[in-house]
Design an enzyme around this catalytic site. Structure first.
Site, PDB file in Angstrom:
ATOM      1  NE  ARG A  17      -0.411  -0.427   4.938  1.00  0.00           N
ATOM      2  CZ  ARG A  17      -0.195   0.552   5.801  1.00  0.00           C
ATOM      3  NH1 ARG A  17      -0.675   1.761   5.561  1.00  0.00           N
ATOM      4  NH2 ARG A  17       0.491   0.359   6.908  1.00  0.00           N
ATOM      5  CB  ILE A  19       5.356   5.560  -0.225  1.00  0.00           C
ATOM      6  CG1 ILE A  19       4.800   6.982  -0.061  1.00  0.00           C
ATOM      7  CG2 ILE A  19       6.754   5.609  -0.827  1.00  0.00           C
ATOM      8  CD1 ILE A  19       5.534   7.845   0.953  1.00  0.00           C
ATOM      9  CG  ASP A  54       6.459  -9.134  11.086  1.00  0.00           C
ATOM     10  OD1 ASP A  54       6.912  -7.968  11.048  1.00  0.00           O
ATOM     11  OD2 ASP A  54       5.844  -9.597  12.061  1.00  0.00           O
ATOM     12  CE1 TYR A 146       7.499   7.136  10.371  1.00  0.00           C
ATOM     13  CE2 TYR A 146       7.873   9.486  10.069  1.00  0.00           C
ATOM     14  CZ  TYR A 146       7.611   8.232   9.542  1.00  0.00           C
ATOM     15  OH  TYR A 146       7.456   8.092   8.179  1.00  0.00           O
TER      16      TYR A 146
END
Length: 240
Positions: A17, A19, A54, A146
């Site tokens: 999904r 970018i 993952d 982040y």
């Protein structure tokens, strides 16, 4: 100017999904052999192989690469794109809010690149592209976890360049700014206008514009570029 493209085997993490999906589409359009990883093992654009992977689990990443190599051959280009956010101000941020983001965005990139580099060393060719963010160098309130994870990717790429640069392997960072995705579409109109005021280009970027920069870094034309940070942010992060 024409871009020289040799068909390569490309892996994009989190390519189901946003970018990552657009990056996969661009590589498919350029005639590469493309695989995307997703935690569910589904998604990804037409023409790409989707495998279950993952980035928080080394064994899962090993299995994903084994599957890609069996189907498409040795991996020559890896795009570490998978990432998560857990936004909140520092005093409200729990330790797990911090470590989960670091583990996915930074340690996840480490797991993927380490696995990919084995084949690249053997082939004496490789392209590593790490997807960072303008906030990695610009900063953003509520995103200490982040922005830390995204800033660290710059040191990662530069250290990797010094380690493997003599073996035909490049490592670069693409730092997108505000990009039109489902996430930005959900922001209130007033907030969207406020953000746009700070962007010299006066608009959000598109995922396709990020994808073009990534694909160029993986092309033959970018063979002498390594350890670079390429902003795709409409000028937002200038000087940072």
């Amino acid at each position: 100017m024409t871009t020289t493209t040799t068909p390569r085997t490309v892996v994009i993490t989190g390519g189901n999904r946003g970018i990552g999906y657009a990056i996969a589409e661009e590589f498919v359009a350029q005639g590469h052999r493309v695989a995307v990883t997703s935690r569910s093992g589904s998604g990804g654009p037409e023409g790409a192989l989707t495998v279950k992977g993952d980035v928080n689990d080394t064994e899962s990443i090993d299995a994903a690469f084994d599957a890609v190599e069996k189907e498409l051959g040795p991996v020559e280009v890896v795009v570490a794109n998978a990432g998560v956010t857990r936004d909140t101000l520092l005093l409200r941020m729990t330790e797990s809010d911090f470590t989960e983001v670091i583990d996915t965005n930074l340690t996840g990139a480490f797991r993927v690149v380490k696995r990919a580099s084995k084949g690249m060393l053997k082939a004496r060719f490789g392209r590593v592209v790490l997807i960072s963010s303008v906030v990695g160098l610009y900063g953003s309130p509520g995103q200490i976890n982040y922005s830390s994870s995204k800033a660290a990717l710059v040191g990662f790429a530069r250290s990797l360049t010094r380690e493997l640069g003599g073996r035909g392997i490049t490592a670069n960072v693409v730092a997108p700014g505000f990009i039109e995705t489902d996430m930005t579409a959900e922001l209130p109109e007033a907030q969207q206008s406020e953000y746009k005021k700070n962007i010299p280009a006066a608009r959000y970027g598109t995922a396709a514009e990020v994808a073009k920069a990534v694909a160029w870094l993986a092309s033959d034309d970018a063979a002498y570029i390594s350890g670079a940070v390429i902003p795709v942010d409409g000028g937002l992060g200038m000087g940072h």
